[in-house]
Design a protein around this motif. Structure first.
Motif, PDB file in Angstrom:
ATOM      1  N   LEU A 121      52.422  65.582  14.652  1.00 23.90           N
ATOM      2  CA  LEU A 121      51.744  64.323  14.931  1.00 23.90           C
ATOM      3  C   LEU A 121      51.401  64.148  16.408  1.00 23.90           C
ATOM      4  O   LEU A 121      50.252  63.861  16.758  1.00 23.90           O
ATOM      5  CB  LEU A 121      52.605  63.148  14.462  1.00 23.90           C
ATOM      6  CG  LEU A 121      52.062  61.751  14.758  1.00 23.90           C
ATOM      7  CD1 LEU A 121      50.727  61.527  14.059  1.00 23.90           C
ATOM      8  CD2 LEU A 121      53.069  60.691  14.355  1.00 23.90           C
ATOM      9  N   GLN A 122      52.383  64.290  17.282  1.00 25.03           N
ATOM     10  CA  GLN A 122      52.149  64.034  18.703  1.00 25.03           C
ATOM     11  C   GLN A 122      51.108  64.987  19.280  1.00 25.03           C
ATOM     12  O   GLN A 122      50.264  64.589  20.087  1.00 25.03           O
ATOM     13  CB  GLN A 122      53.472  64.140  19.485  1.00 25.03           C
ATOM     14  CG  GLN A 122      54.515  63.116  19.064  1.00 25.03           C
ATOM     15  CD  GLN A 122      53.966  61.687  19.101  1.00 25.03           C
ATOM     16  OE1 GLN A 122      53.271  61.288  20.050  1.00 25.03           O
ATOM     17  NE2 GLN A 122      54.273  60.909  18.064  1.00 25.03           N
ATOM     18  N   PHE A 123      51.145  66.230  18.858  1.00 29.39           N
ATOM     19  CA  PHE A 123      50.156  67.202  19.332  1.00 29.39           C
ATOM     20  C   PHE A 123      48.750  66.779  18.908  1.00 29.39           C
ATOM     21  O   PHE A 123      47.805  66.820  19.702  1.00 29.39           O
ATOM     22  CB  PHE A 123      50.481  68.592  18.789  1.00 29.39           C
ATOM     23  CG  PHE A 123      49.455  69.635  19.147  1.00 29.39           C
ATOM     24  CD1 PHE A 123      49.525  70.321  20.343  1.00 29.39           C
ATOM     25  CD2 PHE A 123      48.400  69.920  18.283  1.00 29.39           C
ATOM     26  CE1 PHE A 123      48.567  71.270  20.678  1.00 29.39           C
ATOM     27  CE2 PHE A 123      47.444  70.866  18.607  1.00 29.39           C
ATOM     28  CZ  PHE A 123      47.533  71.546  19.813  1.00 29.39           C
ATOM     29  N   LEU A 124      48.620  66.360  17.657  1.00 28.57           N
ATOM     30  CA  LEU A 124      47.298  65.996  17.139  1.00 28.57           C
ATOM     31  C   LEU A 124      46.747  64.751  17.821  1.00 28.57           C
ATOM     32  O   LEU A 124      45.552  64.671  18.119  1.00 28.57           O
ATOM     33  CB  LEU A 124      47.369  65.783  15.632  1.00 28.57           C
ATOM     34  CG  LEU A 124      47.589  67.042  14.791  1.00 28.57           C
ATOM     35  CD1 LEU A 124      47.842  66.666  13.339  1.00 28.57           C
ATOM     36  CD2 LEU A 124      46.407  67.990  14.898  1.00 28.57           C
ATOM     37  N   LEU A 125      47.605  63.779  18.060  1.00 25.92           N
ATOM     38  CA  LEU A 125      47.131  62.554  18.701  1.00 25.92           C
ATOM     39  C   LEU A 125      46.671  62.799  20.127  1.00 25.92           C
ATOM     40  O   LEU A 125      45.820  62.073  20.653  1.00 25.92           O
ATOM     41  CB  LEU A 125      48.236  61.491  18.684  1.00 25.92           C
ATOM     42  CG  LEU A 125      48.641  60.987  17.290  1.00 25.92           C
ATOM     43  CD1 LEU A 125      49.744  59.946  17.407  1.00 25.92           C
ATOM     44  CD2 LEU A 125      47.445  60.425  16.529  1.00 25.92           C
ATOM     45  N   ALA A 126      47.218  63.851  20.764  1.00 21.37           N
ATOM     46  CA  ALA A 126      46.822  64.179  22.135  1.00 21.37           C
ATOM     47  C   ALA A 126      45.789  65.298  22.194  1.00 21.37           C
ATOM     48  O   ALA A 126      45.348  65.674  23.280  1.00 21.37           O
ATOM     49  CB  ALA A 126      48.059  64.589  22.939  1.00 21.37           C
ATOM     50  N   PHE A 127      45.380  65.802  21.034  1.00 18.43           N
ATOM     51  CA  PHE A 127      44.563  67.016  21.013  1.00 18.43           C
ATOM     52  C   PHE A 127      43.216  66.844  21.692  1.00 18.43           C
ATOM     53  O   PHE A 127      42.707  67.769  22.322  1.00 18.43           O
ATOM     54  CB  PHE A 127      44.349  67.473  19.571  1.00 18.43           C
ATOM     55  CG  PHE A 127      43.481  68.692  19.454  1.00 18.43           C
ATOM     56  CD1 PHE A 127      43.978  69.946  19.781  1.00 18.43           C
ATOM     57  CD2 PHE A 127      42.162  68.596  19.043  1.00 18.43           C
ATOM     58  CE1 PHE A 127      43.182  71.077  19.690  1.00 18.43           C
ATOM     59  CE2 PHE A 127      41.358  69.711  18.951  1.00 18.43           C
ATOM     60  CZ  PHE A 127      41.870  70.960  19.277  1.00 18.43           C
ATOM     61  N   SER A 128      42.617  65.686  21.605  1.00 21.18           N
ATOM     62  CA  SER A 128      41.286  65.487  22.188  1.00 21.18           C
ATOM     63  C   SER A 128      41.290  65.670  23.698  1.00 21.18           C
ATOM     64  O   SER A 128      40.242  65.862  24.303  1.00 21.18           O
ATOM     65  CB  SER A 128      40.775  64.082  21.839  1.00 21.18           C
ATOM     66  OG  SER A 128      41.672  63.098  22.327  1.00 21.18           O
ATOM     67  N   ASP A 129      42.461  65.639  24.305  1.00 17.52           N
ATOM     68  CA  ASP A 129      42.556  65.804  25.752  1.00 17.52           C
ATOM     69  C   ASP A 129      42.678  67.267  26.174  1.00 17.52           C
ATOM     70  O   ASP A 129      42.814  67.563  27.363  1.00 17.52           O
ATOM     71  CB  ASP A 129      43.778  65.040  26.294  1.00 17.52           C
ATOM     72  CG  ASP A 129      43.653  63.552  26.037  1.00 17.52           C
ATOM     73  OD1 ASP A 129      44.684  62.911  25.799  1.00 17.52           O
ATOM     74  OD2 ASP A 129      42.509  63.051  26.054  1.00 17.52           O
ATOM     75  N   GLN A 130      42.656  68.186  25.207  1.00 23.20           N
ATOM     76  CA  GLN A 130      42.825  69.607  25.527  1.00 23.20           C
ATOM     77  C   GLN A 130      41.640  70.109  26.363  1.00 23.20           C
ATOM     78  O   GLN A 130      40.491  69.762  26.130  1.00 23.20           O
ATOM     79  CB  GLN A 130      42.898  70.430  24.231  1.00 23.20           C
ATOM     80  CG  GLN A 130      44.090  70.083  23.365  1.00 23.20           C
ATOM     81  CD  GLN A 130      45.139  71.185  23.391  1.00 23.20           C
ATOM     82  OE1 GLN A 130      44.859  72.282  23.831  1.00 23.20           O
ATOM     83  NE2 GLN A 130      46.334  70.876  22.947  1.00 23.20           N
ATOM     84  N   ASP A 131      41.966  70.934  27.332  1.00 20.55           N
ATOM     85  CA  ASP A 131      40.919  71.537  28.163  1.00 20.55           C
ATOM     86  C   ASP A 131      40.330  72.758  27.465  1.00 20.55           C
ATOM     87  O   ASP A 131      41.032  73.497  26.786  1.00 20.55           O
ATOM     88  CB  ASP A 131      41.492  71.968  29.518  1.00 20.55           C
ATOM     89  CG  ASP A 131      41.904  70.775  30.359  1.00 20.55           C
ATOM     90  OD1 ASP A 131      41.258  69.729  30.229  1.00 20.55           O
ATOM     91  OD2 ASP A 131      42.886  70.903  31.118  1.00 20.55           O
ATOM     92  N   ARG A 132      39.043  72.978  27.653  1.00 25.41           N
ATOM     93  CA  ARG A 132      38.366  74.146  27.099  1.00 25.41           C
ATOM     94  C   ARG A 132      37.918  75.028  28.256  1.00 25.41           C
ATOM     95  O   ARG A 132      37.437  74.537  29.271  1.00 25.41           O
ATOM     96  CB  ARG A 132      37.150  73.743  26.262  1.00 25.41           C
ATOM     97  CG  ARG A 132      37.452  72.744  25.159  1.00 25.41           C
ATOM     98  CD  ARG A 132      38.421  73.299  24.116  1.00 25.41           C
ATOM     99  NE  ARG A 132      38.730  72.322  23.076  1.00 25.41           N
ATOM    100  CZ  ARG A 132      38.085  72.237  21.936  1.00 25.41           C
ATOM    101  NH1 ARG A 132      37.097  73.053  21.673  1.00 25.41           N
ATOM    102  NH2 ARG A 132      38.433  71.337  21.044  1.00 25.41           N
TER     103      ARG A 132
END
Length: 736
Positions: A346-357
């Protein structure tokens, strides 16, 4: 889905019909992202129109739970089989007893420990010492009563001795002697018997008596050709990722790749065992279960190959899914979408949009690297723009149902509820669930295993086929584009995917997988239709292009029976004398004879089966080309019957006729040809035709090694190697 409730597919079919009639489907199809689709499903309350769902939510928490009453009943049934020395039947009952026994009630009853103890006894008599040890260990740590515990400790020492584990056996003897000396209240007769058993075991150890280990050893995974890639971490250094507008991401040979090279070794990001295999395969790693599987500690359904797999599954996903198994089995492949979400967390998914590409190419992390991680899964194509409105609507309904499961179990924070408006967290997880369902349509892989079908327990001439066991997502393997004549073949070691080249690949050439429609197994029309409907493209691989050109150029009529070119369409073929009336009659009669032969073979009427299959072969040879599948099937069955009666020369005659058909149909390096050669090798081996057997074995080994690797531990390769060794030894003995 449990029959007491309903079927999800039927439910969403009905909802789709209603949505089409009232115009909702048209409004839904105009939505342009998954957030809006999930919100639309929620706002319209579609799921509330499924009449049986409220009943399910009220009862699912108590379904499939443990039952001490059933545990005792199954154990009593097992005891009856045990007394008759029907140990395998006893083990099946004891396993059911263990599945239903609650581990939370050990102080009130010892159903779990007693079931394990009884199963260990049956395993011991079957000389399954390693499995027996496992049951004893679990029983002793699960509240086993003292008299039974003493017997189990003695049985444990016997197992250690039989497994050749002398030092452990000696330590167990010392521990038991100490334990026995401390129990002065033990009845003298019982104590004397235990001391006699210990003395006997000590004598065996003093004589250096060692048994043979049993059980399967873990096979080592193959090494990647030239080592691992620095970018595509699950793939060989010999391949690299390319990207074009027309092909998207794809893999090409960075250097020359020989046939048989291992190009990808990858565990799935997530995978789900199919419903048909819940009682035969480990729920976590998909290994075939032994006689002594380990049950889930909460439900009476899921089984595991080990305590480690059970605990891993519980921690990662089963603690959430345990009480919803009936519902999840009804949603089909969408279950894997939920498993992906639970694997990511859950926590990973909720923060996923902040991942750098680090790259414009999808799936690459900072580095850049393409790994077996959530980013690689997330960035697989969804093809939502190609979906039909009805399909997209049903996938959205299913995603919303899975979101409801996560809310019902309390996986989402802050007391989430679907009674009010969707929160941002609900929208986020719901959209991820839908995204992965859309991806799985095109990117899911079937985990399969080779299974042997035998008639009357005869292993003289076996039929082998790949059986789908689980569905998984492998992000690295998903990079490979399709060809109807592929470069690679995939095999599995438990849940690990191993991809090998089946032909040489030159530098710069693309590496191709086959998504199912293969040029050797399906017609051009059928392949194009299948690929278009599921994968949304018109295949223009080399095999399809050449076949299209061949069809356009070839307008000469052919005989439908023998395939010979004809200048015109005569009433009767001058080669096979085919005409439509006799062909129809012969075909119908041959089919009847074939079924009659199968029935007789199943009833062990081998002589009668030979008569039926011989007549069938004769009719089909008269009306068919020698390479057609029905004729080959009849020959194969006839060969099996002759082998079962020891007429190996006759068996080899029919198998040899099928070799050319298999080579023509599937290719000279195909796995199908490899298995046909293996069958022929078995017959030559039994007939002591050493020279022919060695020649056929070498051909079979050459093909199977390309497909499975030299040191893969593949059972078919090992069997061929053993046959070859025996033949060489036999040949040396006859020469002297």
């Amino acid at each position: 889905m449990a029959s007491n409730f309903g079927n999800w597919q039927c439910a969403i079919d009905n909802l789709t019909t209603t949505a089409k009639s009232d115009g909702c489907l048209k409004s839904f199809f105009n939505l342009d992202n998954n957030y809006k689709r999930i919100a639309f499903i929620h706002k319209k309350n579609f799921i509330n129109d499924v009449a049986w769902l409220p009943l399910y939510w009220d009862n699912c928490h108590s379904m499939l739970r443990k039952s001490t009453e059933k545990a005792v009943r199954y154990r009593d049934d097992g005891n009856k089989y045990f007394q008759k020395k029907q140990y395998k039947s006893a083990i099946q009952c004891y396993t059911k007893s263990i599945q239903h026994a609650s581990t939370a009630e050990l102080q009130q009853n010892q159903a779990f420990a007693l079931g394990l103890g009884n199963r260990s006894a049956a395993l011991f008599y079957l000389k399954q010492y390693q499995a027996c040890l496992g049951d004893i260990t679990m029983a002793l740590t699960s509240g086993c009563p003292c008299p039974t515990a003493d017997r189990l400790k003695i049985r444990k020492i016997h197992c250690l001795v039989n497994l050749g584990r002398g030092q452990e056996a000696q330590q167990a003897i010392r521990d038991f002697k100490k334990h026995l000396s401390g129990h002065t209240d033990t009845e003298k007769k019982v104590k004397d018997k235990l001391e006699d058993d210990i003395a006997s075991l000590e004598h065996q150890l003093s004589q250096n008596w060692l048994g043979e280990p049993d059980g399967q050893t873990d096979r080592q995974l193959p090494q990647l050709f030239q080592g691992p890639s620095e970018v595509i971490t699950q793939a060989s250094l010999a391949v690299e990722m390319k990207h074009t507008c027309s092909k998207g991401r794809h893999l090409v040979a960075k250097q020359a790749i020989p046939a048989g090279a291992t190009l990808i070794v990858e565990r799935p990001y997530a995978a789900v065992l199919l419903q048909d295999h819940l009682h035969s395969h480990c729920h976590n790693c998909f290994q075939t279960l032994s006689l002594a599987p380990i049950p889930c500690m909460e439900c009476c359904v899921m089984l595991y190959c080990s305590v480690e797999c059970r605990d891993t599954a519980w921690t990662m996903y089963h603690n959430i899914e345990c009480q919803y198994q009936d519902l999840l089995s009804s949603v089909g492949i969408a279950h894997l979408s939920l498993r992906i979400i639970l694997t990511a967390g859950l926590q990973f998914l909720l923060a996923f949009s902040d991942q750098d590409r680090d790259s414009v190419i999808r799936g690459l992390t900072v580095g850049p690297k393409y790994q077996r991680d959530y980013l690689a899964v997330h960035d697989l194509l969804t093809h939502e723009q190609d979906m039909e409105a009805e399909d997209l609507f049903q996938y959205s309904l299913t995603a919303y149902l899975l979101l409801r499961v996560l809310i019902d179990v309390g996986w989402l924070p802050d007391g989430a509820s679907l009674e009010d408006e969707l929160t941002d967290n609900m929208m986020c997880i719901g959209s991820f669930l839908l995204r992965h369902i859309l991806q799985l349509v095109c990117n899911a892989h079937a985990i399969s295993e080779l299974q042997v079908s035998q008639v009357a327990d005869s292993n003289l001439v076996d039929s082998k086929s790949q059986v789908r066991v689980a569905t998984a997502i492998y992000p690295t393997a998903s990079l490979i584009n399709h060809s109807c004549d592929p470069t690679i073949i995939a095999s599995f070691q438990r849940d690990t995917l191993v991809v090998r080249s089946v032909k040489d690949v030159a530098v710069g050439q693309e590496i191709f997988n086959c998504y199912g429609p293969h040029c050797k197994r399906m017609s051009l029309t059928d392949r194009q239709q299948a690929l278009s409907s599921q994968y949304f493209f018109h295949c223009q691989c080399q095999a399809c292009v050449q076949e299209e050109q061949s069809i356009q150029q070839d307008e000469v009529p052919q005989c439908p029976a023998c395939g010979v070119d004809q200048v015109s369409a005569p009433a009767q073929c001058p080669v096979c004398l085919h005409n439509s009336e006799t062909l129809a009659s012969d075909t119908k009669q041959a089919d009847r004879l074939f079924q009659q032969g199968l029935d007789r073979l199943q009833q062990m009427d081998i002589a009668g089966a030979i008569v039926s299959f011989s007549q069938c072969v004769e009719l089909r040879e008269r009306s068919m080309d020698r390479h057609q599948t029905p004729l080959c099937e009849a020959r194969d069955c006839l060969a099996r019957c002759h082998a079962m009666t020891g007429q190996f020369s006759l068996a080899s005659k029919y198998l040899e006729l099928n070799l050319s058909a298999s080579e023509l149909k599937y290719g000279d390096s195909s796995i199908e040809l490899g298995y046909e050669l293996q069958k022929l090798a078995q017959v030559f081996f039994n007939d002591k035709q050493v020279g022919k057997a060695l020649n056929v074995i070498d051909r079979a080994l050459g093909i199977l090694t390309i497909h499975f690797g030299k040191n893969s531990g593949n059972e078919d390769i090992e069997e061929l190697v053993q046959m070859k060794s025996c033949l060489i030894e036999y040949q040396a003995g006859t020469d002297t």
